[in-house]
Design a protein around this motif. Structure first.
Motif, PDB file in Angstrom:
ATOM      1  N   LEU A 161       0.837  -1.194   0.000  1.00 56.58           N
ATOM      2  CA  LEU A 161       0.000   0.000   0.000  1.00 56.58           C
ATOM      3  C   LEU A 161       0.872   1.243   0.000  1.00 56.58           C
ATOM      4  N   GLN A 162       0.592   2.170  -0.908  1.00 54.36           N
ATOM      5  CA  GLN A 162       1.246   3.478  -0.909  1.00 54.36           C
ATOM      6  C   GLN A 162       0.193   4.543  -0.649  1.00 54.36           C
ATOM      7  N   ALA A 163       0.362   5.259   0.451  1.00 54.88           N
ATOM      8  CA  ALA A 163      -0.630   6.255   0.850  1.00 54.88           C
ATOM      9  C   ALA A 163      -0.533   7.499  -0.025  1.00 54.88           C
ATOM     10  N   ALA A 164      -1.671   8.169  -0.185  1.00 56.27           N
ATOM     11  CA  ALA A 164      -1.718   9.360  -1.046  1.00 56.27           C
ATOM     12  C   ALA A 164      -0.970  10.537  -0.448  1.00 56.27           C
ATOM     13  N   TRP A 165      -0.719  10.514   0.893  1.00 59.07           N
ATOM     14  CA  TRP A 165      -0.131  11.702   1.510  1.00 59.07           C
ATOM     15  C   TRP A 165       1.363  11.858   1.275  1.00 59.07           C
ATOM     16  N   THR A 166       1.950  11.052   0.392  1.00 53.88           N
ATOM     17  CA  THR A 166       3.348  11.291   0.042  1.00 53.88           C
ATOM     18  C   THR A 166       3.503  12.363  -1.035  1.00 53.88           C
ATOM     19  N   ALA A 167       2.400  12.827  -1.601  1.00 56.85           N
ATOM     20  CA  ALA A 167       2.512  13.806  -2.679  1.00 56.85           C
ATOM     21  C   ALA A 167       1.495  14.926  -2.493  1.00 56.85           C
ATOM     22  N   PRO A 168       1.925  16.200  -2.623  1.00 56.56           N
ATOM     23  CA  PRO A 168       0.972  17.300  -2.631  1.00 56.56           C
ATOM     24  C   PRO A 168       0.229  17.330  -3.966  1.00 56.56           C
ATOM     25  N   ARG A 169      -0.780  18.188  -4.033  1.00 55.55           N
ATOM     26  CA  ARG A 169      -1.589  18.315  -5.246  1.00 55.55           C
ATOM     27  C   ARG A 169      -1.522  19.754  -5.731  1.00 55.55           C
ATOM     28  N   GLU A 170      -1.310  19.922  -7.029  1.00 60.53           N
ATOM     29  CA  GLU A 170      -1.232  21.266  -7.602  1.00 60.53           C
ATOM     30  C   GLU A 170      -2.445  21.523  -8.474  1.00 60.53           C
ATOM     31  N   ASP A 171      -3.066  22.699  -8.313  1.00 58.46           N
ATOM     32  CA  ASP A 171      -4.149  23.120  -9.186  1.00 58.46           C
ATOM     33  C   ASP A 171      -4.076  24.639  -9.360  1.00 58.46           C
ATOM     34  N   GLY A 172      -5.125  25.212  -9.872  1.00 65.08           N
ATOM     35  CA  GLY A 172      -5.115  26.645 -10.139  1.00 65.08           C
ATOM     36  C   GLY A 172      -5.005  27.507  -8.896  1.00 65.08           C
ATOM     37  N   ASP A 173      -5.342  26.952  -7.738  1.00 63.90           N
ATOM     38  CA  ASP A 173      -5.248  27.718  -6.498  1.00 63.90           C
ATOM     39  C   ASP A 173      -3.837  27.728  -5.917  1.00 63.90           C
ATOM     40  N   GLY A 174      -3.005  26.753  -6.299  1.00 67.84           N
ATOM     41  CA  GLY A 174      -1.666  26.663  -5.737  1.00 67.84           C
ATOM     42  C   GLY A 174      -1.284  25.219  -5.462  1.00 67.84           C
ATOM     43  N   PHE A 185      10.072  20.026  18.815  1.00 65.56           N
ATOM     44  CA  PHE A 185      10.103  21.473  18.991  1.00 65.56           C
ATOM     45  C   PHE A 185       8.790  22.144  18.605  1.00 65.56           C
ATOM     46  N   GLY A 186       7.834  21.345  18.109  1.00 62.85           N
ATOM     47  CA  GLY A 186       6.566  21.910  17.677  1.00 62.85           C
ATOM     48  C   GLY A 186       6.550  22.350  16.236  1.00 62.85           C
ATOM     49  N   ASN A 187       7.635  22.071  15.492  1.00 65.18           N
ATOM     50  CA  ASN A 187       7.660  22.398  14.074  1.00 65.18           C
ATOM     51  C   ASN A 187       6.727  21.450  13.323  1.00 65.18           C
ATOM     52  N   CYS A 188       5.943  22.006  12.413  1.00 66.72           N
ATOM     53  CA  CYS A 188       4.934  21.242  11.688  1.00 66.72           C
ATOM     54  C   CYS A 188       5.459  20.955  10.287  1.00 66.72           C
ATOM     55  N   ILE A 189       5.836  19.712  10.054  1.00 63.53           N
ATOM     56  CA  ILE A 189       6.516  19.336   8.819  1.00 63.53           C
ATOM     57  C   ILE A 189       5.479  18.809   7.828  1.00 63.53           C
ATOM     58  N   THR A 190       5.521  19.327   6.606  1.00 65.56           N
ATOM     59  CA  THR A 190       4.509  19.020   5.601  1.00 65.56           C
ATOM     60  C   THR A 190       5.037  18.031   4.567  1.00 65.56           C
ATOM     61  N   ASN A 191       4.141  17.583   3.699  1.00 66.67           N
ATOM     62  CA  ASN A 191       4.533  16.670   2.622  1.00 66.67           C
ATOM     63  C   ASN A 191       5.002  17.413   1.377  1.00 66.67           C
ATOM     64  N   ILE A 192       5.197  18.716   1.468  1.00 63.31           N
ATOM     65  CA  ILE A 192       5.692  19.516   0.341  1.00 63.31           C
ATOM     66  C   ILE A 192       7.210  19.602   0.445  1.00 63.31           C
ATOM     67  N   LEU A 262      -1.472  25.373   2.112  1.00 63.95           N
ATOM     68  CA  LEU A 262      -1.557  25.825   0.723  1.00 63.95           C
ATOM     69  C   LEU A 262      -0.419  26.796   0.459  1.00 63.95           C
ATOM     70  N   VAL A 263       0.320  26.555  -0.615  1.00 63.34           N
ATOM     71  CA  VAL A 263       1.391  27.467  -1.038  1.00 63.34           C
ATOM     72  C   VAL A 263       0.957  28.114  -2.346  1.00 63.34           C
ATOM     73  N   THR A 264       0.959  29.446  -2.373  1.00 59.76           N
ATOM     74  CA  THR A 264       0.570  30.192  -3.541  1.00 59.76           C
ATOM     75  C   THR A 264       1.663  31.186  -3.921  1.00 59.76           C
ATOM     76  N   ARG A 265       1.572  31.705  -5.102  1.00 61.11           N
ATOM     77  CA  ARG A 265       2.485  32.774  -5.490  1.00 61.11           C
ATOM     78  C   ARG A 265       2.163  34.022  -4.671  1.00 61.11           C
ATOM     79  N   GLY A 266       3.190  34.745  -4.297  1.00 62.77           N
ATOM     80  CA  GLY A 266       3.007  35.959  -3.510  1.00 62.77           C
ATOM     81  C   GLY A 266       3.458  37.174  -4.279  1.00 62.77           C
ATOM     82  N   PRO A 267       3.146  38.337  -3.772  1.00 63.96           N
ATOM     83  CA  PRO A 267       3.559  39.573  -4.474  1.00 63.96           C
ATOM     84  C   PRO A 267       5.060  39.771  -4.376  1.00 63.96           C
ATOM     85  N   ARG A 268       5.627  40.347  -5.421  1.00 62.33           N
ATOM     86  CA  ARG A 268       7.040  40.679  -5.391  1.00 62.33           C
ATOM     87  C   ARG A 268       7.261  41.934  -4.541  1.00 62.33           C
ATOM     88  N   SER A 269       8.345  41.897  -3.747  1.00 65.51           N
ATOM     89  CA  SER A 269       8.628  43.045  -2.880  1.00 65.51           C
ATOM     90  C   SER A 269       9.292  44.157  -3.672  1.00 65.51           C
TER      91      SER A 269
END
Length: 269
Positions: A161-174, A185-192, A262-269
């Motif tokens: 069995l390979q779980a789906a949470w090994t890969a993020p999903r990309e769409d128009g929202d990010g 330490f309380g750091n929240c590590i993601t699958n990205i 969710l990771v999205t594009r941000g404004p340029r500084s």
């Protein structure tokens, strides 16, 4: 002087904790079969039944061990049901445990794997408890593998069995991901991963959204932000983390395993 004989290395990762005798039972069975085995505890503090966390922990350390190491992982809420027992072999390592997604990251990282279901009781303890396969099946199988028993002798080939949470999903929202693991330490590590970020965003600035908060940009280090400030960074596992400088992000933000990011594009500084 004769060379020292090579010692078998067997690692253990479980959600058993240290209050009870479960971990000691695994070690006793292994040492009874191979008194010279070198046992290494990866962790026994995986949150109970948290397959996602156990899978990530194993993935972050397995390749740091010498070739020939056998990794035993037991986070097994389905013990005693019809879920399979599993042995996996890669070019350098073997893995033993339940077929419930616990080896998902290993299968993704190691394309040249072979796997079998643990079908043959002659490699188990004579009496098997339906609630303790770690002691009665996985520990003895690990020793047999370490002593050179061919993988194919343990059972029929299978596809784990390979779980789906090994890969993020990309769409128009990010780029949509989720929290895999909360560390000490309380750091929240993601699958990205850093590769996911580069593929989706290139060098473009970004925003990270989680638990109703928006974080602008990705920092290089924890200390790049002020004391108590929330940040996002790519940690030593090459995964995107949500952290608080000198603080506990999970408690502060109420984040736990499985929460969306969710990771999205941000404004340029």
């Amino acid at each position: 002087m004769e060379p020292m004989p090579q010692r078998t290395i067997i690692t253990l990762l479980t959600d058993f904790g240290l209050q009870d005798g479960y971990v000691a039972s695994l070690k006793g069975i292994i040492l009874g079969m191979d008194p010279q085995a070198a046992l290494v505890d990866i962790s026994h503090a995986v949150p109970p039944q948290d397959i996602r966390s156990g899978a990530f922990l194993l993935y972050t350390v397995y390749s740091h061990f010498p070739g020939g190491t056998v990794h035993v992982a037991v986070v097994d809420p389905g013990v005693g049901t019809d879920r399979r027992g599993l042995a996996i072999q890669t070019p350098s390592y073997c893995f033993v445990g339940p077929d419930n997604g616990l080896f998902s990251w290993i299968l993704k990282a190691e394309p040249l794997w072979r796997a079998v279901s643990l079908d043959h009781p002659r490699f188990w303890r004579p009496q098997v408890s339906p609630t303790f396969h770690g002691r009665d099946i996985f520990a003895p199988v690990a020793v047999h593998l370490a002593q050179g028993v061919p993988l194919e002798s343990l059972g029929a080939p299978c596809r784990p069995l390979q779980a789906a949470w090994t890969a993020p999903r990309e769409d128009g929202d990010g780029l949509h991901g989720e929290v895999l693991y909360v560390d000490h330490f309380g750091n929240c590590i993601t699958n990205i991963t850093s590769q996911d970020l580069e593929a989706a965003l290139g060098n473009a600035p970004c925003r990270v959204r989680i638990a109703g908060r928006t974080i602008d940009g990705i920092s290089r280090t924890y200390g790049q932000k002020e004391h108590g400030e929330i940040l996002a960074l790519v940690g030593s596992s090459h995964h995107l983390e949500i952290a608080v400088n000198r603080g506990h992000a999970s408690r502060l933000l109420g984040i736990q395993g499985g929460d969306a990011v969710l990771v999205t594009r941000g404004p340029r500084s």
